[in-house]
Design a protein around this motif. Structure first.
Motif, short mmCIF file in Angstrom:
data_model
loop_
_atom_site.label_atom_id
_atom_site.label_comp_id
_atom_site.label_asym_id
_atom_site.label_seq_id
_atom_site.Cartn_x
_atom_site.Cartn_y
_atom_site.Cartn_z
N ARG A 57 6.63 27.74 10.02
CA ARG A 57 6.61 26.29 10.27
C ARG A 57 5.27 25.66 9.91
O ARG A 57 5.21 24.66 9.20
CB ARG A 57 6.96 26.01 11.74
CG ARG A 57 7.01 24.55 12.08
CD ARG A 57 7.39 24.34 13.55
NE ARG A 57 6.42 24.89 14.47
CZ ARG A 57 5.28 24.28 14.81
NH1 ARG A 57 4.99 23.11 14.32
NH2 ARG A 57 4.46 24.84 15.68
N TYR A 78 6.42 17.51 12.10
CA TYR A 78 6.95 18.63 12.87
C TYR A 78 8.20 19.17 12.19
O TYR A 78 9.12 18.41 11.89
CB TYR A 78 7.28 18.24 14.31
CG TYR A 78 7.61 19.46 15.13
CD1 TYR A 78 6.59 20.27 15.62
CD2 TYR A 78 8.92 19.82 15.37
CE1 TYR A 78 6.87 21.40 16.35
CE2 TYR A 78 9.22 20.96 16.09
CZ TYR A 78 8.20 21.76 16.58
OH TYR A 78 8.48 22.90 17.29
N ASN A 85 11.36 21.32 12.64
CA ASN A 85 12.34 21.95 13.53
C ASN A 85 13.11 22.98 12.72
O ASN A 85 13.04 22.99 11.49
CB ASN A 85 13.30 20.89 14.08
CG ASN A 85 12.60 19.96 15.05
OD1 ASN A 85 12.26 20.34 16.14
ND2 ASN A 85 12.37 18.73 14.61
#
Length: 95
Positions: free
Chosen positions: A28, A50, A52
């Motif tokens: 990530r 971000y 996910n």
């Protein structure tokens, strides 16, 4: 006009094809860093990002400096997808 100031904030959400879980937690940060680099190279400022497992949020400050929003998003999607597939950061083909 002198002393004119414009500020535009945009949030973009990219989903994986079929909303399949493709973004693993261990990759990530690498994906987020790469996508921030794409925005920086296009003279845009990422304020928040971000990733996910099945989608990604990017909140950025848009400055119209020779690139339109659709061109910017297209570039980000193509370059990040190519990066993920070339580095094999997920199982199977990423799209």
């Amino acid at each position: 006009m002198p002393n004119t100031y414009t500020q535009i904030y945009i949030q973009v959400v990219f989903a994986t094809k079929g909303r399949n879980i493709k973004i693993k937690s261990e990759v990530r940060a690498e994906i987020e860093k790469y996508i921030c680099g794409i925005f920086n190279n296009k003279k845009q400022k990422v304020l928040a990002i971000y990733a996910n497992p099945d989608h990604l949020h990017v909140f950025f400050s848009y400055k119209n400096l020779q690139i339109t929003i659709p061109e910017l998003i297209k570039t980000v999607k193509i370059e990040s997808t190519n990066f993920i597939n070339e580095k094999t950061l997920c199982f199977g083909k990423f799209s």
